[in-house]
Design a protein around this motif. Sequence first.
Motif, PDB file in Angstrom:
ATOM      1  N   LYS A   7      40.696  -0.332  -1.984  1.00 39.83           N
ATOM      2  CA  LYS A   7      41.518   0.329  -3.005  1.00 39.83           C
ATOM      3  C   LYS A   7      42.169   1.589  -2.439  1.00 39.83           C
ATOM      4  O   LYS A   7      43.336   1.879  -2.723  1.00 39.83           O
ATOM      5  N   HIS A   8      41.435   2.337  -1.619  1.00 41.28           N
ATOM      6  CA  HIS A   8      42.025   3.519  -0.985  1.00 41.28           C
ATOM      7  C   HIS A   8      43.097   3.111   0.022  1.00 41.28           C
ATOM      8  O   HIS A   8      44.125   3.791   0.148  1.00 41.28           O
ATOM      9  N   LEU A   9      42.876   2.019   0.741  1.00 43.91           N
ATOM     10  CA  LEU A   9      43.898   1.519   1.670  1.00 43.91           C
ATOM     11  C   LEU A   9      45.158   1.106   0.917  1.00 43.91           C
ATOM     12  O   LEU A   9      46.276   1.332   1.396  1.00 43.91           O
ATOM     13  N   THR A  10      44.978   0.529  -0.265  1.00 47.16           N
ATOM     14  CA  THR A  10      46.131   0.146  -1.086  1.00 47.16           C
ATOM     15  C   THR A  10      46.901   1.382  -1.525  1.00 47.16           C
ATOM     16  O   THR A  10      48.140   1.383  -1.554  1.00 47.16           O
ATOM     17  N   ASP A  11      46.178   2.458  -1.843  1.00 42.22           N
ATOM     18  CA  ASP A  11      46.852   3.720  -2.193  1.00 42.22           C
ATOM     19  C   ASP A  11      47.679   4.228  -1.012  1.00 42.22           C
ATOM     20  O   ASP A  11      48.814   4.696  -1.192  1.00 42.22           O
ATOM     21  N   VAL A  21      38.723   7.607   4.158  1.00 38.64           N
ATOM     22  CA  VAL A  21      39.620   6.509   4.510  1.00 38.64           C
ATOM     23  C   VAL A  21      40.926   7.058   5.062  1.00 38.64           C
ATOM     24  O   VAL A  21      41.430   6.607   6.099  1.00 38.64           O
ATOM     25  N   ARG A  22      41.475   8.054   4.387  1.00 33.23           N
ATOM     26  CA  ARG A  22      42.738   8.652   4.824  1.00 33.23           C
ATOM     27  C   ARG A  22      42.607   9.238   6.232  1.00 33.23           C
ATOM     28  O   ARG A  22      43.488   9.049   7.087  1.00 33.23           O
ATOM     29  N   GLN A  23      41.508   9.929   6.488  1.00 34.12           N
ATOM     30  CA  GLN A  23      41.292  10.540   7.793  1.00 34.12           C
ATOM     31  C   GLN A  23      41.255   9.491   8.896  1.00 34.12           C
ATOM     32  O   GLN A  23      41.865   9.659   9.958  1.00 34.12           O
TER      33      GLN A  23
END
Length: 383
Positions: free
Chosen positions: A180-184, A144-146
């Motif tokens: 959830k990763h986007l929220t992080d 997701v981060r990438q």
Amino acid sequence: MPEILNYPFSQFTFNTIKTKLTRGVEARKVLSRKFQCVLTEDQRKAVVKNGKDSLDICRVVNGMWQTSGGWGKIDRDSATNAMLRYADAGLTTFDMADIYGPAEDLYGIFINRVRRERPPEFLENIKGLTKWVPPPVKMTSSYVRQCIDVSRKRMDVASLDMLQFHWWDYSNPGYLDALKHLTDLKEEGKIKTVALTNFDTERLQIILENEIPVVSNQVQHSIVDMRPQQKMAELCQLTGVKLITYGTVMGGLLSEKFLDTNLAIPFAGPPLNTPSLQKYKRVVDAWGGWSLFQVLLQTLKTVASKHGVSIPTVAVKYVLDQPAVAGSMIGVRLGLSEHIKESNAVFSLVLDEEDVSNIQEVSRRGKDLLRIIGDCGDEYRRA
């Protein structure tokens, strides 16, 4: 994206959602969160809020799907010059996606020109909304981060104003992991607001019960396609999540260009020579056919003439007046054609009770697309 317009209506009912929302700890948490959509006095901007997350957008959004091919060759310099003209005219919000060809790259060039050529207070008004449309693979934090870092680099921003997330396959619950990763990433400052695109009512409910702070859902919505005002609108009313709409002028079908035409006769009317015209012609066929659509265009023309505006202006204003709607998209063919005057006319147009009643009378004569297509976004998921 594939278009499917003929499949059974989902058995999921809104009563299930409402029951869940009004009972239990999770429901109380959802309903206690602060969702708001605050309009400015001139109705030009909406400030969409969810708790501490907040973003102000121009209510008429410049849609950049048209840069992805199929509408004509886009010249980079002509496109960014056009983006500056739209922004200078007060149309300061641009919507794009990672899959819209060069859209994010064009925004990056444009935003750098704004930084160089306009004052800092002007830059503060510019908003770039993008979408992430990944394949339904395993949603790890690193993946997701990438992906988000790619959009940040292309758009040349430290933080995305809004990331609107799309998911193809609901049988794969990985969309919750992704969100959830986007929220992080939002908490890290790489995204300012998290939102959705083409999510249905049931999945929006699940997302809210998981306490994921989305501020909006971008969905197809027009006078012909009123599905968002059925199941989705009630959930939005309960929770405060707002809608950003696309397809509001149906790729240009809702315009004087197609008034008094008969597409059943070869070469008798304007060609359906863009992906959006072809897409929304299928929606017209599912709704009630070209003859009924002509009645709608004639009704809209009467309203438009009464107020001294165009059919597209009336079509956008009608959707913007729906309570759940924060903003509506108008596609821009950057460097090829321009409709700044028509877009700005939306803000001063006031539809009276007679206008609304006449439009509704024709709209309701069409078939219920919720039963034919399904809920918001179902056209992309069900065969």
